[in-house]
Enzyme design. Sequence first.
Site, PDB file in Angstrom:
ATOM      1  N   ASN A 157       0.801  -1.212   0.000  1.00  0.00           N
ATOM      2  CA  ASN A 157       0.000   0.000   0.000  1.00  0.00           C
ATOM      3  C   ASN A 157       0.840   1.271   0.000  1.00  0.00           C
ATOM      4  O   ASN A 157       0.419   2.297  -0.508  1.00  0.00           O
ATOM      5  CB  ASN A 157      -0.968   0.006   1.189  1.00  0.00           C
ATOM      6  CG  ASN A 157      -0.345  -0.501   2.463  1.00  0.00           C
ATOM      7  OD1 ASN A 157       0.164  -1.611   2.520  1.00  0.00           O
ATOM      8  ND2 ASN A 157      -0.365   0.324   3.497  1.00  0.00           N
TER       9      ASN A 157
ATOM     10  N   HIS B 104     -13.676  -0.270  -0.992  1.00  0.00           N
ATOM     11  CA  HIS B 104     -13.464   1.185  -1.110  1.00  0.00           C
ATOM     12  C   HIS B 104     -12.188   1.568  -1.833  1.00  0.00           C
ATOM     13  O   HIS B 104     -11.933   2.749  -2.073  1.00  0.00           O
ATOM     14  CB  HIS B 104     -13.585   1.871   0.260  1.00  0.00           C
ATOM     15  CG  HIS B 104     -12.428   1.675   1.200  1.00  0.00           C
ATOM     16  ND1 HIS B 104     -11.466   2.630   1.381  1.00  0.00           N
ATOM     17  CD2 HIS B 104     -12.101   0.652   2.016  1.00  0.00           C
ATOM     18  CE1 HIS B 104     -10.593   2.209   2.292  1.00  0.00           C
ATOM     19  NE2 HIS B 104     -10.953   1.014   2.689  1.00  0.00           N
TER      20      HIS B 104
ATOM     21  N   CYS C 191       2.507  10.299  12.738  1.00  0.00           N
ATOM     22  CA  CYS C 191       2.782  11.116  13.909  1.00  0.00           C
ATOM     23  C   CYS C 191       2.093  10.474  15.094  1.00  0.00           C
ATOM     24  O   CYS C 191       0.876  10.328  15.118  1.00  0.00           O
ATOM     25  CB  CYS C 191       2.250  12.521  13.690  1.00  0.00           C
ATOM     26  SG  CYS C 191       2.815  13.654  14.958  1.00  0.00           S
TER      27      CYS C 191
HETATM   28  C1  LIG Z   1      -2.894  -3.662   1.819  1.00  0.00           C
HETATM   29  C2  LIG Z   1      -4.122  -3.369   2.615  1.00  0.00           C
HETATM   30  N1  LIG Z   1      -4.714  -4.346   3.312  1.00  0.00           N
HETATM   31  C3  LIG Z   1      -5.824  -4.148   4.035  1.00  0.00           C
HETATM   32  C4  LIG Z   1      -6.396  -2.897   4.118  1.00  0.00           C
HETATM   33  C5  LIG Z   1      -7.616  -2.720   4.949  1.00  0.00           C
HETATM   34  O1  LIG Z   1      -8.780  -2.626   4.163  1.00  0.00           O
HETATM   35  P1  LIG Z   1     -10.101  -1.943   4.793  1.00  0.00           P
HETATM   36  O2  LIG Z   1      -9.826  -0.473   4.820  1.00  0.00           O
HETATM   37  O3  LIG Z   1     -11.198  -2.309   3.829  1.00  0.00           O
HETATM   38  O4  LIG Z   1     -10.291  -2.527   6.131  1.00  0.00           O
HETATM   39  C6  LIG Z   1      -5.797  -1.822   3.441  1.00  0.00           C
HETATM   40  C7  LIG Z   1      -6.361  -0.454   3.542  1.00  0.00           C
HETATM   41  O5  LIG Z   1      -5.660   0.523   3.494  1.00  0.00           O
HETATM   42  C8  LIG Z   1      -4.639  -2.069   2.659  1.00  0.00           C
HETATM   43  O6  LIG Z   1      -4.028  -1.093   1.996  1.00  0.00           O
END
Ligand SMILES: Cc1ncc(COP(=O)(O)O)c(C=O)c1O
Length: 377
Positions: free
Chosen positions: A149, A199, A323
């Site tokens: 991410n 989302h 932070c």
């Molecule tokens: C790699 C990864 N896994 C899991 C999640 C969690 O997903 P959710 O926001 O639907 O709980 C995120 C959200 O940022 C993510 O980037």
Amino acid sequence: MIYMDYNATTPVRPEVLDAMLPFYRERFGNPSSIHRAGRDAKRAVEEARERVARLVNCDPAEVVFTSSGTEADNMAIKGVAEALRGRGNHIITTTVEHPAVSNACSYLEQAGFEVTRVDVGRTGLVDPEAIEAAITPQTILISVMFANNETGTLMPVAQLGEIASRRRIYLHSDAVQAVGRLPVDVREMNIQLLSLSGHKLHAPKGTGALVVRKGVKVVPFIHGGAQERNRRAGTENVAGAVAFGKACELACDEMMQEARRLALLRDRLEEGILTRVPGAQINGSRGRRLPNTLSVSFEGVAADSLLMSLDLEGVAVSSGAACSSGTLRSSAVLAAMGIPPEIARGSIRFSLGLYNCDEDVTRVLDLLPHLVERLRS
Ligand SMILES: Cc1ncc(COP(=O)(O)O)c(C=O)c1O
């Protein structure tokens, strides 16, 4: 606003909103009801399941709708751990997973499981040989994310699938950032469990799914009715499922073209930053990366200050640093990649998406050199 934070979340697309709204109004039936309104809702949920399945190439019966990507990760990791407790107590993962995976693993460690967190290299990639070397007779699950991410780095999931299937171990992949942005094929890649989040692909927050391939044992952790084939109890989020299904259908049709468009925009942003801002460096793999993601460190700058300066100019991005109680901690992901704290502290993530265009990139490239220079001085 120029929104360049699509890895954090995406806006609900108008087509998706249009698809879901009737299920808050006249089509409000409970899928478990026998009457016509119930059957209508049930049919809508099953159509949505087919659309999700088509995007990742699995059987619709293998899709379990959840409340989020986080829930899908928890269901996969804790559900397999409990189901296979009698066979072994060892889980293999990496040092750069999302907290939904890493903290689910930490929880299991407290409950007596052993977790090996395999290191990644400077580009954020895990070496499949290192994963294989970590396998013991006790190993029941390998959990490695599809795309990171923060950096967008794409893990070698297909190779891990080959290893896991040869060694007869389940492979779970958190594909929350990848699904809808790049082709993900659970059959071809030998993935037994795959986490998705609505989302991140223009469905509402609070929607998600776990793909559980046929024959894979997962103990449910929400008990109640027989919904989702006894894998997750609770009356279905019908409108959410419909929205998620619609978003998957749109992604199926548009993903490849959109990926090419975003890669061009992202590359222009990257080149522009590297030529105009001295001391900027790219984090992660430039070759194996999500087409929309760019993580850059600006030496000598605190990322949060840059983030706020950009925000004042109407540009929304995110910083790798967090932070916490007044002190700036650099990102755990960048630290795990061996990026020194003084570099990591200046890291900004640009994640592009549907509504970004050439002018957005031009505007950010006009702004950035001055903002960085001002913060440095
Ligand atoms: C790699 C990864 N896994 C899991 C999640 C969690 O997903 P959710 O926001 O639907 O709980 C995120 C959200 O940022 C993510 O980037």
